[in-house]
Design a protein around this motif. Structure first.
Motif, PDB file in Angstrom:
ATOM      1  N   LYS A  13       0.838  -1.195   0.000  1.00 61.74           N
ATOM      2  CA  LYS A  13       0.000   0.000   0.000  1.00 61.74           C
ATOM      3  C   LYS A  13       0.871   1.243   0.000  1.00 61.74           C
ATOM      4  N   GLY A  14       0.297   2.331  -0.541  1.00 62.79           N
ATOM      5  CA  GLY A  14       1.023   3.575  -0.605  1.00 62.79           C
ATOM      6  C   GLY A  14       0.895   4.366   0.685  1.00 62.79           C
ATOM      7  N   ILE A  15       1.196   5.647   0.563  1.00 65.41           N
ATOM      8  CA  ILE A  15       1.140   6.556   1.692  1.00 65.41           C
ATOM      9  C   ILE A  15      -0.195   7.291   1.677  1.00 65.41           C
ATOM     10  N   ALA A  16      -0.793   7.469   2.852  1.00 68.12           N
ATOM     11  CA  ALA A  16      -1.977   8.316   3.003  1.00 68.12           C
ATOM     12  C   ALA A  16      -1.521   9.589   3.705  1.00 68.12           C
ATOM     13  N   ALA A  17      -1.611  10.727   3.024  1.00 67.07           N
ATOM     14  CA  ALA A  17      -1.187  12.008   3.576  1.00 67.07           C
ATOM     15  C   ALA A  17      -2.418  12.819   3.964  1.00 67.07           C
ATOM     16  N   VAL A  18      -2.477  13.248   5.222  1.00 72.85           N
ATOM     17  CA  VAL A  18      -3.612  14.027   5.716  1.00 72.85           C
ATOM     18  C   VAL A  18      -3.094  15.400   6.133  1.00 72.85           C
ATOM     19  N   VAL A  19      -3.498  16.428   5.417  1.00 74.19           N
ATOM     20  CA  VAL A  19      -3.067  17.798   5.685  1.00 74.19           C
ATOM     21  C   VAL A  19      -4.142  18.506   6.504  1.00 74.19           C
ATOM     22  N   GLY A  20      -3.756  18.994   7.689  1.00 71.08           N
ATOM     23  CA  GLY A  20      -4.718  19.632   8.574  1.00 71.08           C
ATOM     24  C   GLY A  20      -5.216  18.627   9.592  1.00 71.08           C
ATOM     25  N   ARG A  31      -6.300   8.028  11.613  1.00 70.26           N
ATOM     26  CA  ARG A  31      -6.415   6.764  12.343  1.00 70.26           C
ATOM     27  C   ARG A  31      -7.100   5.694  11.492  1.00 70.26           C
ATOM     28  N   LYS A  32      -8.120   6.083  10.741  1.00 71.19           N
ATOM     29  CA  LYS A  32      -8.842   5.121   9.908  1.00 71.19           C
ATOM     30  C   LYS A  32      -7.926   4.522   8.844  1.00 71.19           C
ATOM     31  N   PHE A  33      -7.150   5.366   8.175  1.00 68.88           N
ATOM     32  CA  PHE A  33      -6.268   4.841   7.134  1.00 68.88           C
ATOM     33  C   PHE A  33      -5.138   4.006   7.735  1.00 68.88           C
ATOM     34  N   ALA A  34      -4.672   4.400   8.909  1.00 70.12           N
ATOM     35  CA  ALA A  34      -3.658   3.587   9.596  1.00 70.12           C
ATOM     36  C   ALA A  34      -4.242   2.230   9.967  1.00 70.12           C
ATOM     37  N   HIS A  35      -5.483   2.227  10.419  1.00 73.76           N
ATOM     38  CA  HIS A  35      -6.165   0.988  10.793  1.00 73.76           C
ATOM     39  C   HIS A  35      -6.292   0.047   9.594  1.00 73.76           C
ATOM     40  N   GLU A  36      -6.446   0.640   8.403  1.00 76.34           N
ATOM     41  CA  GLU A  36      -6.599  -0.166   7.188  1.00 76.34           C
ATOM     42  C   GLU A  36      -5.264  -0.574   6.584  1.00 76.34           C
ATOM     43  N   GLY A  37      -4.179  -0.296   7.287  1.00 75.32           N
ATOM     44  CA  GLY A  37      -2.884  -0.797   6.858  1.00 75.32           C
ATOM     45  C   GLY A  37      -1.995   0.173   6.112  1.00 75.32           C
ATOM     46  N   TYR A  38      -2.380   1.428   6.040  1.00 75.93           N
ATOM     47  CA  TYR A  38      -1.571   2.412   5.329  1.00 75.93           C
ATOM     48  C   TYR A  38      -0.510   3.017   6.245  1.00 75.93           C
ATOM     49  N   GLY A 145      -1.482   4.989 -12.119  1.00 74.42           N
ATOM     50  CA  GLY A 145      -2.828   4.764 -12.636  1.00 74.42           C
ATOM     51  C   GLY A 145      -3.878   4.626 -11.554  1.00 74.42           C
ATOM     52  N   LYS A 146      -3.601   5.210 -10.380  1.00 75.66           N
ATOM     53  CA  LYS A 146      -4.566   5.161  -9.291  1.00 75.66           C
ATOM     54  C   LYS A 146      -4.226   6.232  -8.257  1.00 75.66           C
ATOM     55  N   GLY A 147      -5.212   6.536  -7.419  1.00 73.96           N
ATOM     56  CA  GLY A 147      -4.992   7.507  -6.359  1.00 73.96           C
ATOM     57  C   GLY A 147      -6.299   8.180  -5.973  1.00 73.96           C
ATOM     58  N   THR A 148      -6.295   8.776  -4.806  1.00 77.70           N
ATOM     59  CA  THR A 148      -7.485   9.455  -4.295  1.00 77.70           C
ATOM     60  C   THR A 148      -7.083  10.800  -3.710  1.00 77.70           C
ATOM     61  N   ILE A 149      -7.816  11.845  -4.088  1.00 79.43           N
ATOM     62  CA  ILE A 149      -7.627  13.184  -3.519  1.00 79.43           C
ATOM     63  C   ILE A 149      -8.964  13.652  -2.973  1.00 79.43           C
ATOM     64  N   LEU A 150      -9.002  13.931  -1.677  1.00 80.58           N
ATOM     65  CA  LEU A 150     -10.249  14.330  -1.024  1.00 80.58           C
ATOM     66  C   LEU A 150     -10.067  15.694  -0.373  1.00 80.58           C
ATOM     67  N   PHE A 151     -10.993  16.608  -0.674  1.00 81.41           N
ATOM     68  CA  PHE A 151     -10.967  17.952  -0.120  1.00 81.41           C
ATOM     69  C   PHE A 151     -12.126  18.127   0.856  1.00 81.41           C
ATOM     70  N   THR A 152     -11.859  18.727   2.009  1.00 80.49           N
ATOM     71  CA  THR A 152     -12.912  18.990   2.986  1.00 80.49           C
ATOM     72  C   THR A 152     -13.474  20.391   2.783  1.00 80.49           C
ATOM     73  N   GLY A 153     -14.783  20.456   2.566  1.00 76.49           N
ATOM     74  CA  GLY A 153     -15.485  21.726   2.450  1.00 76.49           C
ATOM     75  C   GLY A 153     -16.488  21.885   3.571  1.00 76.49           C
ATOM     76  N   CYS A 154     -17.374  22.866   3.435  1.00 76.53           N
ATOM     77  CA  CYS A 154     -18.391  23.119   4.451  1.00 76.53           C
ATOM     78  C   CYS A 154     -19.576  23.805   3.785  1.00 76.53           C
ATOM     79  N   SER A 155     -20.551  24.226   4.575  1.00 78.56           N
ATOM     80  CA  SER A 155     -21.732  24.874   3.998  1.00 78.56           C
ATOM     81  C   SER A 155     -21.367  26.145   3.256  1.00 78.56           C
ATOM     82  N   ALA A 156     -20.267  26.802   3.655  1.00 76.13           N
ATOM     83  CA  ALA A 156     -19.813  28.013   2.974  1.00 76.13           C
ATOM     84  C   ALA A 156     -19.254  27.715   1.588  1.00 76.13           C
ATOM     85  N   SER A 157     -19.062  26.435   1.255  1.00 74.78           N
ATOM     86  CA  SER A 157     -18.595  26.065  -0.078  1.00 74.78           C
ATOM     87  C   SER A 157     -19.682  26.248  -1.122  1.00 74.78           C
TER      88      SER A 157
END
Length: 272
Positions: A13-20, A31-38, A145-157
């Motif tokens: 598995k690759g690296i899961a980077a969490v900014v913020g 913690r969730k990604f660490a739990h899943e083996g990342y 050929g794979k990867g996930t990018i997730l951005f956190t928004g809010c109601s102000a988005s």
């Protein structure tokens, strides 16, 4: 600056980077990604506090966790931080969960009273740093050929809010960035999604918590963390960050034949 905690390896598995990463949502996602083996890289401004979070996650999940200092208002800091992240290996997951914590981002502030520097910093943290972080990881994702990018928004988005122009402008731009990247990179196997946290994250500060199924008056939430914690109002029952983290994980493992590119999460408040 980077500190390594833990000794196990994520294997293929690759690296899961969490900014913020503050005390709630960012920590739960890591913690969730660490739990899943990342192997997990967590990034925030306060390296001392971040290192304690890394130690906690590494101990609980028996995972390898790297604490890396980042100042999302400083492009040089962002680039240097991701030199450290990329040195760990292939970054398979990027979660951008940072925001600029200022008086104007939490309280109604007349447009004419918002300092230019504060407005500029908010834009830098909300979207410029997100842009830089994504730029660092997309080449590797395209190569694999794979990867996930997730951005956190809010109601102000989604809607401009009177007296919250500092927050809304940055969050609007982050949503646009997410949509552009989703359309540009989905053909390359990269899943980009925008998660709108439309509610307060975490339990109330007051000890008198309403019974399950009963929620106090809804509060405005900025979404994301800058290493100091998320927006929260006393007396409001918040959404469990560990439960929210499950949604981020779901987006990562979602079948690409039906990818979600934006979703919003709200508390089960009958008066919402």
């Amino acid at each position: 600056m980077m500190r390594n905690v833990g000794s196990s390896s994520s294997g293929s598995k690759g690296i899961a980077a969490v900014v913020g990463v503050g005390p709630k949502l960012g920590r739960s996602i890591a913690r969730k990604f660490a739990h899943e083996g990342y192997t997990v890289a967590i990034l925030a401004r306060d390296l001392g506090r971040l290192s304690r979070v890394a130690e906690e996650i590494a101990r609980e999940e028996k995972a390898q966790v790297f604490a890396i200092r980042i100042d999302c208002a400083d492009p040089r800091s962002v680039r240097e931080a991701f030199e450290g992240v990329l040195s760990l290996g292939f970054v398979e997951v990027l979660v951008y969960n940072a925001y600029h914590s200022s008086y104007a981002s939490h309280h109604p502030t007349s447009f004419t009273h918002i300092p230019f520097q504060s407005f500029q910093t908010s834009i830098s943290v909300s979207v410029f740093a997100a842009f830089l972080c994504a730029q660092q990881v997309t080449p590797g994702m395209m190569e694999k050929g794979k990867g996930t990018i997730l951005f956190t928004g809010c109601s102000a988005s989604l809607n401009g809010i009177a007296s919250f122009s500092e927050l809304c402008c940055g969050k609007f731009a982050l949503r646009a960035l997410s949509q552009c990247l989703a359309k540009e990179y989905q053909a390359f196997g990269i899943h980009v999604a925008h998660v709108i946290i439309d509610g307060v994250v975490g339990p109330p500060r007051e000890t008198n918590i309403p019974p399950r199924g009963m929620v106090a008056e809804q509060s405005f939430n900025v979404g994301g963390e800058d290493g100091e914690g998320e927006g929260e109002s006393s007396g409001v029952m918040g959404m469990d960050p560990d439960v929210l983290a499950q949604t981020y994980w779901y987006l990562h493992v979602q079948d690409r034949r039906a990818w979600t590119h934006e979703l919003d999460i709200r508390p089960s408040n009958p008066n919402f």
